[in-house]
Design a protein around this motif. Structure first.
Motif, mmCIF file in Angstrom:
data_model
loop_
_atom_site.group_PDB
_atom_site.id
_atom_site.type_symbol
_atom_site.label_atom_id
_atom_site.label_comp_id
_atom_site.label_asym_id
_atom_site.label_seq_id
_atom_site.Cartn_x
_atom_site.Cartn_y
_atom_site.Cartn_z
ATOM 1 N N SER A 21 0.838 -1.187 0.000
ATOM 2 C CA SER A 21 0.000 0.000 0.000
ATOM 3 C C SER A 21 0.878 1.243 0.000
ATOM 4 N N ALA A 23 0.165 5.239 0.885
ATOM 5 C CA ALA A 23 -0.755 6.286 1.308
ATOM 6 C C ALA A 23 -0.176 7.648 0.942
ATOM 7 N N ARG A 72 -6.032 1.580 -7.316
ATOM 8 C CA ARG A 72 -6.035 2.768 -6.471
ATOM 9 C C ARG A 72 -7.433 3.039 -5.957
ATOM 10 N N THR A 78 -4.966 6.193 -1.672
ATOM 11 C CA THR A 78 -4.066 5.043 -1.555
ATOM 12 C C THR A 78 -3.964 4.299 -2.879
ATOM 13 N N TYR A 80 -2.341 0.601 -4.471
ATOM 14 C CA TYR A 80 -1.993 -0.743 -4.025
ATOM 15 C C TYR A 80 -1.216 -1.479 -5.104
#
Length: 123
Positions: A21, A23, A72, A78, A80
């Protein structure tokens, strides 16, 4: 300014899976194309995958096609990287990247980079 923080790395056996992930905070996330790169020991950083701001375009390096999926969630700011069927050669530090232009992300000339997360695949 965009801040990127990766998570989800770790140690996994060959054939296993991990989900990374990234962020983002700062500027409007949905305005940015996002990507993942990796750097193995003694090697240059290489492109892995990228996704446009509207999720409709994705790109992958040949070695991960069919095994990795980038996605996303703009509501969560975020992006991924789902990694399946991992191989020892996938071992690297994985970096998240952001740029308003998808072409810049794919080319590795992104404005913003995360600190990286280590992925180790044992044989």
């Amino acid at each position: 300014q965009v801040q990127l923080v990766e998570s989800g790395g770790g140690l996994v056996q060959a054939g296993g899976s991990l989900r990374l992930s990234c962020a983002a905070s700062g500027r409007t996330f949905s305005n940015y194309a996002m990507g993942w790169f990796r750097q193995a020991p003694g090697k240059e950083r290489e492109f892995v995958a990228a996704i446009a701001w509207n999720v409709y375009r994705t790109y992958y390096t040949d070695s991960v096609k069919g095994r990795f999926t980038i996605s996303r969630d703009n509501a969560k700011n975020t992006v991924y990287l789902q990694m399946n069927s991992l191989k020892p050669e996938d071992t690297a530090v994985y970096y998240c990247a952001a740029n308003p232009a998808l072409s810049a992300v794919v080319a590795g000339s992104s404005n913003y980079w995360g600190q990286g997360t280590q992925v180790t695949v044992s044989s």
